[in-house]
Design a protein around this motif. Structure first.
Motif, PDB file in Angstrom:
ATOM      1  N   UNK A   1      39.233  37.940  50.824  1.00 20.98           N
ATOM      2  CA  UNK A   1      39.385  39.292  50.309  1.00 20.98           C
ATOM      3  C   UNK A   1      38.036  39.840  49.888  1.00 20.98           C
ATOM      4  N   UNK A   2      37.780  41.096  50.226  1.00 23.48           N
ATOM      5  CA  UNK A   2      36.648  41.855  49.703  1.00 23.48           C
ATOM      6  C   UNK A   2      37.229  42.915  48.787  1.00 23.48           C
ATOM      7  N   UNK A   3      36.796  42.928  47.527  1.00 31.07           N
ATOM      8  CA  UNK A   3      37.391  43.831  46.547  1.00 31.07           C
ATOM      9  C   UNK A   3      36.310  44.486  45.703  1.00 31.07           C
ATOM     10  N   UNK A   4      36.508  45.758  45.411  1.00 32.14           N
ATOM     11  CA  UNK A   4      35.660  46.499  44.484  1.00 32.14           C
ATOM     12  C   UNK A   4      36.581  47.293  43.572  1.00 32.14           C
ATOM     13  N   UNK A   5      36.240  47.360  42.282  1.00 31.25           N
ATOM     14  CA  UNK A   5      37.175  47.948  41.315  1.00 31.25           C
ATOM     15  C   UNK A   5      36.412  48.735  40.260  1.00 31.25           C
ATOM     16  N   UNK A   6      36.902  49.943  40.006  1.00 29.26           N
ATOM     17  CA  UNK A   6      36.386  50.788  38.916  1.00 29.26           C
ATOM     18  C   UNK A   6      37.532  51.039  37.946  1.00 29.26           C
ATOM     19  N   UNK A   7      37.382  50.558  36.734  1.00 32.66           N
ATOM     20  CA  UNK A   7      38.419  50.701  35.706  1.00 32.66           C
ATOM     21  C   UNK A   7      37.853  51.478  34.526  1.00 32.66           C
ATOM     22  N   UNK A   8      38.614  52.474  34.077  1.00 39.81           N
ATOM     23  CA  UNK A   8      38.224  53.235  32.886  1.00 39.81           C
ATOM     24  C   UNK A   8      39.437  53.393  31.988  1.00 39.81           C
ATOM     25  N   UNK A   9      39.243  53.014  30.723  1.00 37.41           N
ATOM     26  CA  UNK A   9      40.320  53.091  29.738  1.00 37.41           C
ATOM     27  C   UNK A   9      41.569  52.349  30.213  1.00 37.41           C
ATOM     28  N   UNK A  10      41.363  51.232  30.868  1.00 35.40           N
ATOM     29  CA  UNK A  10      42.475  50.400  31.300  1.00 35.40           C
ATOM     30  C   UNK A  10      43.210  50.883  32.524  1.00 35.40           C
ATOM     31  N   UNK A  11      42.690  51.914  33.205  1.00 38.67           N
ATOM     32  CA  UNK A  11      43.348  52.494  34.381  1.00 38.67           C
ATOM     33  C   UNK A  11      42.420  52.370  35.595  1.00 38.67           C
TER      34      UNK A  11
ATOM     35  N   UNK B   1      46.935  53.387  38.484  1.00 44.24           N
ATOM     36  CA  UNK B   1      47.845  52.431  37.847  1.00 44.24           C
ATOM     37  C   UNK B   1      47.105  51.635  36.770  1.00 44.24           C
ATOM     38  N   UNK B   2      47.851  51.007  35.853  1.00 42.23           N
ATOM     39  CA  UNK B   2      47.205  50.137  34.862  1.00 42.23           C
ATOM     40  C   UNK B   2      46.483  48.986  35.555  1.00 42.23           C
ATOM     41  N   UNK B   3      45.358  48.615  35.014  1.00 40.00           N
ATOM     42  CA  UNK B   3      44.571  47.521  35.588  1.00 40.00           C
ATOM     43  C   UNK B   3      45.054  46.201  35.015  1.00 40.00           C
ATOM     44  N   UNK B   4      46.245  45.792  35.454  1.00 42.23           N
ATOM     45  CA  UNK B   4      46.806  44.546  34.945  1.00 42.23           C
ATOM     46  C   UNK B   4      47.429  43.749  36.084  1.00 42.23           C
ATOM     47  N   UNK B   5      47.801  42.516  35.786  1.00 40.94           N
ATOM     48  CA  UNK B   5      48.303  41.604  36.808  1.00 40.94           C
ATOM     49  C   UNK B   5      49.555  42.135  37.487  1.00 40.94           C
ATOM     50  N   UNK B   6      50.416  42.821  36.738  1.00 42.33           N
ATOM     51  CA  UNK B   6      51.641  43.346  37.327  1.00 42.33           C
ATOM     52  C   UNK B   6      51.327  44.402  38.389  1.00 42.33           C
ATOM     53  N   UNK B   7      50.385  45.278  38.093  1.00 47.22           N
ATOM     54  CA  UNK B   7      49.987  46.302  39.075  1.00 47.22           C
ATOM     55  C   UNK B   7      49.321  45.672  40.286  1.00 47.22           C
ATOM     56  N   UNK B   8      48.495  44.673  40.051  1.00 42.37           N
ATOM     57  CA  UNK B   8      47.801  44.019  41.160  1.00 42.37           C
ATOM     58  C   UNK B   8      48.802  43.319  42.080  1.00 42.37           C
ATOM     59  N   UNK B   9      49.792  42.671  41.483  1.00 46.94           N
ATOM     60  CA  UNK B   9      50.808  41.988  42.289  1.00 46.94           C
ATOM     61  C   UNK B   9      51.645  42.989  43.079  1.00 46.94           C
ATOM     62  N   UNK B  10      52.012  44.099  42.432  1.00 49.37           N
ATOM     63  CA  UNK B  10      52.816  45.114  43.123  1.00 49.37           C
ATOM     64  C   UNK B  10      52.035  45.728  44.285  1.00 49.37           C
ATOM     65  N   UNK B  11      50.739  45.921  44.092  1.00 44.06           N
ATOM     66  CA  UNK B  11      49.913  46.475  45.164  1.00 44.06           C
ATOM     67  C   UNK B  11      49.818  45.505  46.337  1.00 44.06           C
ATOM     68  N   UNK B  12      49.638  44.233  46.036  1.00 44.11           N
ATOM     69  CA  UNK B  12      49.598  43.234  47.101  1.00 44.11           C
ATOM     70  C   UNK B  12      50.917  43.194  47.853  1.00 44.11           C
TER      71      UNK B  12
ATOM     72  N   UNK C   1      41.188  40.707  41.555  1.00 45.01           N
ATOM     73  CA  UNK C   1      41.237  41.974  40.823  1.00 45.01           C
ATOM     74  C   UNK C   1      41.300  41.741  39.313  1.00 45.01           C
ATOM     75  N   UNK C   2      41.978  40.707  38.895  1.00 50.23           N
ATOM     76  CA  UNK C   2      42.022  40.387  37.461  1.00 50.23           C
ATOM     77  C   UNK C   2      40.631  40.039  36.950  1.00 50.23           C
ATOM     78  N   UNK C   3      39.891  39.254  37.712  1.00 46.90           N
ATOM     79  CA  UNK C   3      38.524  38.916  37.323  1.00 46.90           C
ATOM     80  C   UNK C   3      37.652  40.164  37.201  1.00 46.90           C
TER      81      UNK C   3
ATOM     82  N   UNK D   1      35.948  41.794  33.758  1.00 52.24           N
ATOM     83  CA  UNK D   1      34.511  42.105  33.671  1.00 52.24           C
ATOM     84  C   UNK D   1      34.302  43.532  33.192  1.00 52.24           C
ATOM     85  N   UNK D   2      35.120  44.447  33.681  1.00 55.96           N
ATOM     86  CA  UNK D   2      34.985  45.855  33.301  1.00 55.96           C
ATOM     87  C   UNK D   2      35.304  46.077  31.831  1.00 55.96           C
ATOM     88  N   UNK D   3      36.164  45.219  31.263  1.00 57.07           N
ATOM     89  CA  UNK D   3      36.579  45.386  29.870  1.00 57.07           C
ATOM     90  C   UNK D   3      35.586  44.788  28.882  1.00 57.07           C
TER      91      UNK D   3
END
Length: 330
Positions: free
Chosen positions: A244-254, A282-293, A321-323, A327-329
């Protein structure tokens, strides 16, 4: 090995003209894939046109803040380039995951994009293969396919694309540049590789005789926090069973922006568009990441012996994505 001619191109125009005049010729750069296939008889060019000395070996910033990478830049130089490491760390990580140091000093960007599948039925000329001999069949469908495609395959071919670098480039919206006898052209990486459909022998949308001259990476602030993760059956320079190649921008938990591409699951680098749409906002949490996958992998059609890849890619998506979110938090 079949006897072949050899000629060194003097410039890009000369290289293109040589191939235009000889449809049995092939371009040679690092040769880390082509020469191997020549030894096994899969590739049988009548002439090799050496392009290694062409002025396509630079990494340069573009006026809009992106990067232009020449086609003969070696994988080793690409991974070590300070601007690649700073602006697009996912790309440097993908290259370093791809091969040994010795191979990285020879292999080139252009050759990496154009490398052929490592499917055992393709590389063994005594066996049928629709990619090598159209219409002969795909024995992998009912044979050995534990590392074959679960997305975008067809009854005609279930092989996967072997590149790590191309997966990162897919996530970064890279554009491939080429030159032909009719002039220059370009293809977004999303259109560079063709769907397998019933013509698996047609792997890219490049015009006949085209010379890949480089790749442009558009500016992507989201790529500053990015990661490439590769799962393989042994730690030492093996091809992926999932990546997987992943890039993520999270602000205020979203999730504000996200880029995802999967490797070793399809005939081409697989841009996970459904997962990206599900995650944006979506919220930047494991549930959202799993639903997206799950949204992305709903289209998976595994064979009897490679269904594990669906679970693997789901877990890989959530973990990486969790990692990045953690890092963003910080």
């Amino acid at each position: 090995m079949r006897e072949f001619g050899y000629q060194r191109a003097q410039d890009v125009s000369d290289a293109v003209a040589l191939l235009d005049a000889d449809t049995d010729a092939r371009f040679l750069a690092g040769g880390t894939n082509l020469v191997d296939l020549m030894k096994t008889g899969v590739e049988r060019p009548g002439r090799l046109v050496d392009i290694r000395s062409l002025p396509l070996d630079r990494v340069e910033s573009t006026p809009d803040g992106g990067l232009r990478v020449g086609a003969t830049v070696t994988n080793g130089d690409l991974a070590a380039h300070p601007e690649v490491r700073r602006r697009y760390p996912v790309l440097a990580q993908a290259v370093l995951a791809g091969a040994s140091g010795q191979l990285r000093t020879m292999a080139t960007l252009g050759g990496n994009l154009l490398q052929r599948t490592r499917c055992a039925y393709f590389t063994d000329t005594t066996l049928p293969c629709n990619k090598r001999r159209p219409g002969s069949g795909c024995p992998a469908v009912r044979g050995e396919h534990h590392n074959h495609a679960v997305l975008g395959a067809s009854d005609h071919c279930v092989a996967v694309h072997p590149s790590d670098l191309a997966v990162a480039l897919a996530a970064l919206d890279a554009v491939v540049h080429y030159e032909t006898a009719d002039g220059p052209g370009d293809l977004p990486l999303g259109r560079f590789y063709l769907p397998v459909d019933d013509t698996p022998h047609r792997e890219t949308a490049l015009p006949a005789g085209a010379l890949v001259t480089g790749v442009t990476l558009p500016p992507a602030p989201v790529a500053a926090r990015s990661r490439y993760r590769k799962v393989r059956e042994r730690a030492s320079y093996a091809f992926a069973i999932g990546s997987i190649a992943a890039a993520l921008d999270v602000r205020d938990g979203v999730v504000r922006d996200v880029r995802l591409a999967y490797g070793a699951v399809a005939s081409r680098p697989w841009r996970a568009r459904a997962a990206e749409r599900a995650l944006t906002g979506a919220p930047a949490d494991a549930a959202s990441f799993a639903a997206a996958a799950d949204a992305e992998l709903a289209a998976a059609r595994p064979l009897p012996h490679n269904g594990y890849k669906v679970t693997l890619m789901r877990n890989l998506t959530v973990a990486v994505l969790t990692e990045l979110a953690e890092e963003a938090a910080r």
